[in-house]
Design a protein around this motif. Structure first.
Motif, PDB file in Angstrom:
ATOM      1  N   LEU A 144       0.830  -1.205   0.000  1.00  0.00           N
ATOM      2  CA  LEU A 144       0.000   0.000   0.000  1.00  0.00           C
ATOM      3  C   LEU A 144       0.867   1.260   0.000  1.00  0.00           C
ATOM      4  N   ALA A 145       1.996   1.195   0.698  1.00  0.00           N
ATOM      5  CA  ALA A 145       2.901   2.345   0.722  1.00  0.00           C
ATOM      6  C   ALA A 145       3.475   2.609  -0.669  1.00  0.00           C
ATOM      7  N   LEU A 146       3.821   1.536  -1.384  1.00  0.00           N
ATOM      8  CA  LEU A 146       4.349   1.693  -2.741  1.00  0.00           C
ATOM      9  C   LEU A 146       3.291   2.281  -3.663  1.00  0.00           C
ATOM     10  N   ALA A 147       2.054   1.788  -3.560  1.00  0.00           N
ATOM     11  CA  ALA A 147       0.965   2.324  -4.386  1.00  0.00           C
ATOM     12  C   ALA A 147       0.716   3.798  -4.075  1.00  0.00           C
ATOM     13  N   ALA A 148       0.798   4.164  -2.798  1.00  0.00           N
ATOM     14  CA  ALA A 148       0.604   5.565  -2.419  1.00  0.00           C
ATOM     15  C   ALA A 148       1.728   6.440  -2.956  1.00  0.00           C
ATOM     16  N   PHE A 149       2.954   5.927  -2.936  1.00  0.00           N
ATOM     17  CA  PHE A 149       4.101   6.688  -3.448  1.00  0.00           C
ATOM     18  C   PHE A 149       3.970   6.922  -4.946  1.00  0.00           C
ATOM     19  N   LEU A 150       3.576   5.870  -5.690  1.00  0.00           N
ATOM     20  CA  LEU A 150       3.486   5.963  -7.143  1.00  0.00           C
ATOM     21  C   LEU A 150       2.214   6.645  -7.620  1.00  0.00           C
ATOM     22  N   GLY A 151       1.153   6.524  -6.838  1.00  0.00           N
ATOM     23  CA  GLY A 151      -0.150   7.019  -7.280  1.00  0.00           C
ATOM     24  C   GLY A 151      -0.959   5.964  -7.995  1.00  0.00           C
ATOM     25  N   PHE A 152      -0.446   4.740  -8.076  1.00  0.00           N
ATOM     26  CA  PHE A 152      -1.155   3.608  -8.671  1.00  0.00           C
ATOM     27  C   PHE A 152      -0.489   2.334  -8.181  1.00  0.00           C
ATOM     28  N   ALA A 153      -1.207   1.227  -8.249  1.00  0.00           N
ATOM     29  CA  ALA A 153      -0.668  -0.060  -7.820  1.00  0.00           C
ATOM     30  C   ALA A 153       0.010  -0.742  -9.000  1.00  0.00           C
ATOM     31  N   PRO A 154       1.306  -0.985  -8.937  1.00  0.00           N
ATOM     32  CA  PRO A 154       1.986  -1.636 -10.061  1.00  0.00           C
ATOM     33  C   PRO A 154       1.540  -3.078 -10.217  1.00  0.00           C
ATOM     34  N   THR A 155       1.583  -3.569 -11.449  1.00  0.00           N
ATOM     35  CA  THR A 155       1.190  -4.949 -11.711  1.00  0.00           C
ATOM     36  C   THR A 155       2.099  -5.919 -10.974  1.00  0.00           C
ATOM     37  N   GLN A 156       3.381  -5.627 -10.947  1.00  0.00           N
ATOM     38  CA  GLN A 156       4.361  -6.468 -10.254  1.00  0.00           C
ATOM     39  C   GLN A 156       5.336  -5.555  -9.521  1.00  0.00           C
ATOM     40  N   ALA A 157       5.533  -5.802  -8.231  1.00  0.00           N
ATOM     41  CA  ALA A 157       6.373  -4.909  -7.430  1.00  0.00           C
ATOM     42  C   ALA A 157       7.829  -4.967  -7.862  1.00  0.00           C
TER      43      ALA A 157
ATOM     44  N   LEU B 190      -0.213   2.006 -27.362  1.00  0.00           N
ATOM     45  CA  LEU B 190       0.794   2.201 -26.321  1.00  0.00           C
ATOM     46  C   LEU B 190       0.079   2.638 -25.051  1.00  0.00           C
ATOM     47  N   THR B 191       0.743   2.442 -23.923  1.00  0.00           N
ATOM     48  CA  THR B 191       0.157   2.741 -22.623  1.00  0.00           C
ATOM     49  C   THR B 191       0.962   3.838 -21.955  1.00  0.00           C
ATOM     50  N   VAL B 192       0.265   4.857 -21.462  1.00  0.00           N
ATOM     51  CA  VAL B 192       0.917   5.923 -20.707  1.00  0.00           C
ATOM     52  C   VAL B 192       0.514   5.761 -19.248  1.00  0.00           C
ATOM     53  N   GLN B 193       1.485   5.452 -18.400  1.00  0.00           N
ATOM     54  CA  GLN B 193       1.213   5.241 -16.988  1.00  0.00           C
ATOM     55  C   GLN B 193       0.958   6.572 -16.283  1.00  0.00           C
ATOM     56  N   PRO B 194       0.378   6.537 -15.079  1.00  0.00           N
ATOM     57  CA  PRO B 194       0.084   7.799 -14.376  1.00  0.00           C
ATOM     58  C   PRO B 194       1.306   8.686 -14.149  1.00  0.00           C
ATOM     59  N   ASP B 195       2.502   8.059 -14.062  1.00  0.00           N
ATOM     60  CA  ASP B 195       3.720   8.851 -13.858  1.00  0.00           C
ATOM     61  C   ASP B 195       4.304   9.365 -15.174  1.00  0.00           C
ATOM     62  N   GLY B 196       3.636   9.085 -16.297  1.00  0.00           N
ATOM     63  CA  GLY B 196       4.108   9.548 -17.601  1.00  0.00           C
ATOM     64  C   GLY B 196       4.925   8.543 -18.362  1.00  0.00           C
ATOM     65  N   GLN B 197       5.268   7.414 -17.740  1.00  0.00           N
ATOM     66  CA  GLN B 197       6.059   6.395 -18.435  1.00  0.00           C
ATOM     67  C   GLN B 197       5.263   5.828 -19.604  1.00  0.00           C
ATOM     68  N   VAL B 198       5.916   5.707 -20.759  1.00  0.00           N
ATOM     69  CA  VAL B 198       5.288   5.163 -21.962  1.00  0.00           C
ATOM     70  C   VAL B 198       5.724   3.713 -22.125  1.00  0.00           C
ATOM     71  N   MET B 199       4.759   2.798 -22.235  1.00  0.00           N
ATOM     72  CA  MET B 199       5.051   1.372 -22.341  1.00  0.00           C
ATOM     73  C   MET B 199       4.429   0.811 -23.610  1.00  0.00           C
ATOM     74  N   LEU B 200       5.171  -0.078 -24.269  1.00  0.00           N
ATOM     75  CA  LEU B 200       4.678  -0.682 -25.506  1.00  0.00           C
ATOM     76  C   LEU B 200       4.022  -2.038 -25.275  1.00  0.00           C
ATOM     77  N   SER B 201       4.251  -2.642 -24.124  1.00  0.00           N
ATOM     78  CA  SER B 201       3.690  -3.977 -23.880  1.00  0.00           C
ATOM     79  C   SER B 201       3.175  -4.098 -22.452  1.00  0.00           C
ATOM     80  N   ALA B 202       2.414  -3.115 -22.016  1.00  0.00           N
ATOM     81  CA  ALA B 202       1.830  -3.157 -20.677  1.00  0.00           C
ATOM     82  C   ALA B 202       0.754  -4.240 -20.622  1.00  0.00           C
ATOM     83  N   PRO B 203       0.485  -4.796 -19.431  1.00  0.00           N
ATOM     84  CA  PRO B 203      -0.597  -5.768 -19.312  1.00  0.00           C
ATOM     85  C   PRO B 203      -1.921  -5.182 -19.799  1.00  0.00           C
ATOM     86  N   GLN B 204      -2.736  -6.013 -20.393  1.00  0.00           N
ATOM     87  CA  GLN B 204      -4.010  -5.556 -20.943  1.00  0.00           C
ATOM     88  C   GLN B 204      -4.971  -5.176 -19.826  1.00  0.00           C
ATOM     89  N   PRO B 205      -5.635  -4.015 -19.938  1.00  0.00           N
ATOM     90  CA  PRO B 205      -6.624  -3.641 -18.922  1.00  0.00           C
ATOM     91  C   PRO B 205      -7.860  -4.536 -18.993  1.00  0.00           C
TER      92      PRO B 205
END
Length: 397
Positions: A57-70, A203-218
């Protein structure tokens, strides 16, 4: 390489004197890097802050979203970008700031099924670089793995600060795996241009602005133009997540059936609305059948007005056979729709029950009860109000 060596202390002194300001965030292992940096005098010239968001939960709060894999490169990059954004806010204007993020899976008090590994990333003015090391199981105890990751972080931070030094590879044995990747800031920006040019479909743009080409499917996707994004979108997204008990992503298609493609500056402007809030899928899929090919098995969140158009041949080139083919393909892919109440141009409340849905497609759609969601102002009305007030709306609707 021992932390007590004169060469090691000289390296850290060089990092302190590099003229950079750094923020660090660490999860899973490697927190000793902070002690390494502060053991040598002069750390205040470098370090703005160091955080250890260890709990999920602390990691999700720091990032602003819960990562798929820590423990992954993507998460290390997200941590580094977040750390740099924080450093940028805390440092004086014009400071050359660096964010360093690390995540590790090390020896635990329980048997670990996966690999013992670390992922370290930095974000600076030049772009992003990340490295991954995989350590042989059973070769080191927890303390030794912690020390290795801590030293790898210091070496990677040195590189971020423009100091030539050994690679973290030097800390691993010859038979242990290591890889590193550098992505320049220009390359990250060019990814959106590649999508606009038709070189990419998604492509996927994460909440922190990171651009990913193969993010997990929503699992739940909320398509729209979001011109602008407003309170109704936020509320509907929250309700959809609660109903499906799954995280939601927004989607913007840069192409449109009956309008020109969005301009680069328009896409980037709309993305700013989602910063630190939600991931956004950018696609070249204007129709739902095309979206279902990119995102099979996904639930699409739509208003009743959009849901009604699914069953109108006019939107399939006046071809009823094409309409049924598209609906069958969506159904066969496992796609479905959550349908929200909307107010039409005549001021009438329109819901799923008001739509003539052929019986064979009834299972495709689920209504969101009006008591759970109703928002009577549309993006076009907001744009009209802004124009009337002398403001402006950017790009296409």
């Amino acid at each position: 390489m021992s932390p007590s060596d004169a060469a090691w202390q000289q390296l850290i002194s060089g990092i302190h004197a590099s003229g950079r300001k750094a923020a660090l965030a660490i999860t899973g292992g490697g927190s000793g890097a902070v002690g390494e940096l502060l053991r040598v005098p002069g750390g205040s010239r470098l370090l703005i802050e160091a955080q250890v968001p260890y709990d999920e939960l602390a990691l999700a709060a720091f990032l602003g979203f819960a990562p798929t894999q820590a423990c992954s490169s993507d998460t290390a990059i997200a941590i580094a970008r977040t750390a740099r954004a924080r450093a940028d806010r805390l440092a004086p204007a014009g400071t050359d700031v660096v964010g360093l993020g690390a995540t590790a899976a090390l020896v635990s008090d329980r048997p670990r099924r996966g690999e013992h590994r670390f992922h370290i990333a930095f974000a600076n003015a030049a772009g992003i670089a990340h490295c991954t090391g995989v350590m042989a199981k059973g070769r080191r105890d927890r303390a030794a793995e912690e020390d290795l990751v801590s030293r790898a972080m210091v070496l990677w931070l040195a590189r971020a600060c423009g100091i030539a030094t050994a690679s973290p590879r030097s800390l691993l044995d010859r038979d242990e795996r290591y890889a590193e990747t550098v992505v320049t800031a220009e390359a990250a920006v060019d990814t959106i241009d590649q999508l606009l040019a038709g070189e990419l479909d998604r492509l996927t743009v994460q909440p922190d602005g990171q651009v990913m080409l193969s993010a997990p499917q929503p699992v739940v996707l909320f398509p729209g133009s979001f011109n602008p994004m407003h309170e109704g979108h936020v509320l509907l997204a929250r309700v959809a997540q609660e109903l499906r008990q799954q995280p939601l992503a927004f989607e913007i298609s840069v192409t449109n059936v009956d309008k020109p493609p969005l301009a680069s500056e328009t896409v980037r402007h709309r993305l700013t609305q989602f910063a630190w809030k939600s991931p956004v899928e950018l696609t070249r899929a204007p129709t739902f059948v095309e979206k279902s090919r990119l995102f099979p098995g996904t639930t699409f969140v739509v208003g009743a007005d959009t849901a009604e158009r699914l069953f109108v041949p006019k939107y399939y080139g006046d071809d009823e056979v094409q309409m049924h083919a598209a609906l069958e393909e969506i159904a066969n892919s496992g796609g479905s729709f959550l349908v929200a109440v909307r107010i039409d141009t005549a001021g009438r409340v329109r819901a799923l029950r008001d739509i003539r849905v052929p019986r064979r497609y009834a299972d495709l759609l689920t209504e969101i009860p009006e008591y759970r969601f109703r928002f009577d102002i549309s993006s076009s009305e907001i744009r009209d109000r802004r124009r009337a007030d002398g403001g402006c709306a950017v790009g296409n609707s």
